[in-house]
Motif scaffolding. Structure first.
Motif, short mmCIF file in Angstrom:
data_model
loop_
_atom_site.label_atom_id
_atom_site.label_comp_id
_atom_site.label_asym_id
_atom_site.label_seq_id
_atom_site.Cartn_x
_atom_site.Cartn_y
_atom_site.Cartn_z
N ASP A 9 0.84 -1.19 0.00
CA ASP A 9 0.00 0.00 0.00
C ASP A 9 0.88 1.25 0.00
OD1 ASP A 9 -1.80 2.04 0.48
OD2 ASP A 9 -2.85 0.98 2.08
N GLN A 11 0.18 4.22 0.87
CA GLN A 11 0.02 5.00 2.10
C GLN A 11 0.92 4.45 3.21
OE1 GLN A 11 -3.99 5.16 3.53
NE2 GLN A 11 -3.52 6.62 5.15
N LEU A 12 1.05 3.13 3.31
CA LEU A 12 1.96 2.55 4.31
C LEU A 12 3.40 2.95 4.03
CD1 LEU A 12 0.69 -1.10 4.91
CD2 LEU A 12 0.79 0.77 6.55
N GLN A 15 3.91 6.46 5.21
CA GLN A 15 3.97 6.57 6.66
C GLN A 15 5.30 6.11 7.24
OE1 GLN A 15 0.54 4.44 8.01
NE2 GLN A 15 -0.83 6.20 7.75
N ALA A 25 3.61 1.93 11.21
CA ALA A 25 3.59 1.67 9.78
C ALA A 25 4.44 0.46 9.43
CB ALA A 25 4.08 2.89 9.01
N LYS A 28 2.43 -2.63 10.34
CA LYS A 28 1.36 -2.87 9.37
C LYS A 28 1.92 -3.38 8.04
CE LYS A 28 -2.36 -1.79 11.57
NZ LYS A 28 -3.34 -2.82 11.88
N LEU A 29 3.07 -2.84 7.62
CA LEU A 29 3.71 -3.30 6.39
C LEU A 29 4.13 -4.76 6.52
CD1 LEU A 29 4.86 -2.63 3.58
CD2 LEU A 29 6.96 -1.93 4.73
N SER A 32 1.06 -7.01 6.45
CA SER A 32 0.54 -7.15 5.10
C SER A 32 1.37 -8.13 4.27
CB SER A 32 0.52 -5.78 4.42
OG SER A 32 0.18 -5.89 3.08
#
Length: 70
Positions: A9, A11-12, A15, A25, A28-29, A32
């Motif tokens: 993503d 956006q990630l 961030q 971030a 979350k990365l 994912s």
């Protein structure tokens, strides 16, 4: 092992360069990427994509869901 493509993503990625959200971030990365790897491994093991019906299919995807990194 098959070579699969990991999508990230935008956006990630953005961030990751901000001071206040860098750790969140990155988590979350990583989450994912790991979920995509798990899905690719399941596809390779079963020899079929989710909901795909083929003669080569080796089993079922019962109850798979994205896992949250803790």
């Amino acid at each position: 092992m098959a070579h699969d493509q990991i999508t990230v993503d935008a956006q990630l990625l953005h961030q990751l360069f901000l001071r206040d959200t860098k750790d969140e971030a990155l988590a979350k990365l990583l989450e994912s990427v790991l979920n995509q790897i798990l899905q690719a491994q399941a596809t390779e093991q079963l020899r079929a994509e989710p909901y795909e019906r083929t003669e080569e299919r080796q089993g079922y995807r019962n109850g798979t869901y994205p896992h949250q990194l803790t």
